[in-house]
Design a protein around this motif. Structure first.
Motif, short mmCIF file in Angstrom:
data_model
loop_
_atom_site.label_atom_id
_atom_site.label_comp_id
_atom_site.label_asym_id
_atom_site.label_seq_id
_atom_site.Cartn_x
_atom_site.Cartn_y
_atom_site.Cartn_z
N MET A 1 13.93 2.96 71.79
CA MET A 1 14.80 3.28 70.68
C MET A 1 14.17 4.43 69.91
O MET A 1 13.07 4.32 69.40
CB MET A 1 14.95 2.06 69.77
CG MET A 1 15.70 2.36 68.54
SD MET A 1 16.01 1.03 67.36
CE MET A 1 15.24 -0.38 67.96
N GLY A 3 15.95 6.26 67.45
CA GLY A 3 16.51 6.34 66.13
C GLY A 3 17.20 7.64 65.83
O GLY A 3 17.59 7.90 64.72
N GLU A 5 20.41 9.57 66.18
CA GLU A 5 21.81 9.46 66.56
C GLU A 5 22.50 10.81 66.54
O GLU A 5 23.61 10.93 67.00
CB GLU A 5 22.53 8.50 65.61
CG GLU A 5 21.98 7.10 65.73
CD GLU A 5 22.49 6.21 64.63
OE1 GLU A 5 22.95 6.72 63.59
OE2 GLU A 5 22.43 4.99 64.81
N ASP A 58 9.90 0.72 63.70
CA ASP A 58 10.65 0.01 64.74
C ASP A 58 9.75 -0.80 65.66
O ASP A 58 10.18 -1.77 66.26
CB ASP A 58 11.56 0.96 65.53
CG ASP A 58 10.80 2.06 66.24
OD1 ASP A 58 9.64 2.34 65.89
OD2 ASP A 58 11.39 2.66 67.16
N ARG A 65 17.07 -5.84 63.51
CA ARG A 65 17.98 -5.21 64.47
C ARG A 65 18.38 -3.80 64.03
O ARG A 65 18.64 -3.55 62.86
CB ARG A 65 19.22 -6.08 64.60
CG ARG A 65 19.96 -5.84 65.89
CD ARG A 65 21.03 -6.85 66.07
NE ARG A 65 22.28 -6.09 66.21
CZ ARG A 65 23.45 -6.50 65.84
NH1 ARG A 65 23.59 -7.67 65.29
NH2 ARG A 65 24.50 -5.75 66.02
N ASP A 66 18.43 -2.88 64.97
CA ASP A 66 18.87 -1.50 64.76
C ASP A 66 18.04 -0.72 63.74
O ASP A 66 18.55 0.22 63.12
CB ASP A 66 20.35 -1.45 64.36
CG ASP A 66 21.26 -2.00 65.44
OD1 ASP A 66 20.89 -1.88 66.63
OD2 ASP A 66 22.31 -2.55 65.10
N ILE A 67 16.80 -1.08 63.57
CA ILE A 67 15.94 -0.32 62.66
C ILE A 67 15.58 1.01 63.33
O ILE A 67 15.36 1.06 64.53
CB ILE A 67 14.69 -1.13 62.26
CG1 ILE A 67 13.94 -0.42 61.14
CG2 ILE A 67 13.81 -1.40 63.45
CD1 ILE A 67 12.84 -1.27 60.53
N LYS A 68 15.58 2.07 62.55
CA LYS A 68 15.27 3.40 63.07
C LYS A 68 13.94 3.88 62.51
O LYS A 68 13.59 3.56 61.37
CB LYS A 68 16.36 4.40 62.68
CG LYS A 68 17.68 4.12 63.34
CD LYS A 68 18.82 5.03 62.93
CE LYS A 68 18.45 6.34 62.34
NZ LYS A 68 19.59 7.23 62.08
N TYR A 71 14.24 10.24 61.33
CA TYR A 71 15.40 10.75 60.62
C TYR A 71 15.34 12.28 60.59
O TYR A 71 14.26 12.86 60.50
CB TYR A 71 15.44 10.21 59.19
CG TYR A 71 15.65 8.71 59.17
CD1 TYR A 71 16.93 8.17 59.12
CD2 TYR A 71 14.57 7.84 59.27
CE1 TYR A 71 17.13 6.81 59.14
CE2 TYR A 71 14.77 6.47 59.31
CZ TYR A 71 16.04 5.96 59.25
OH TYR A 71 16.24 4.62 59.29
#
Length: 114
Positions: A1, A3, A5, A58, A65-68, A71
């Protein structure tokens, strides 16, 4: 993951695409390479594990859940840091995650040539 997007697919020439496809063939049937545009600066959220030892949030808090961890903008990283700190204080997870100091670290792309 990762993070990220907001990744942008890189614009590649037909020659570059063929180079990538040749490398994929060399690496095997289970490998696919993705070309994305690089960013000059990213902001990483990190939790303090020990003196002078920081780790991506993360990996420290996999139960969230879904921690990024990364950024593209500092304001988004600050907002996420505030949310995470509030969540760690007020969450209902069992067992409760350990609240650790959190920082925002600027990660600079050293290959950008700027």
């Amino acid at each position: 993951m990762t993070g990220l997007e907001d990744l942008k697919i890189a614009a590649l020439s037909p020659e570059d695409l063929e180079t990538i496809r040749a490398l994929e063939r060399k690496l095997g049937a289970n490998i696919r390479l993705v070309a994305v545009e690089t960013k000059d600066v990213l902001y990483a959220l990190e939790a303090k594990m020990a003196p002078n030892q920081w780790q991506r949030v993360d990996t420290v808090y996999p139960e969230i859940r879904d921690i990024k961890a990364y950024y593209a903008e500092h304001d988004l990283a600050r907002e996420a840091k505030g949310w995470l700190k509030g969540f760690l204080i007020n969450n209902t997870l069992n067992p409760k995650p350990v609240k650790r100091p959190i920082r925002i670290r600027q990660v600079v792309n050293t290959e950008s040539g700027n």
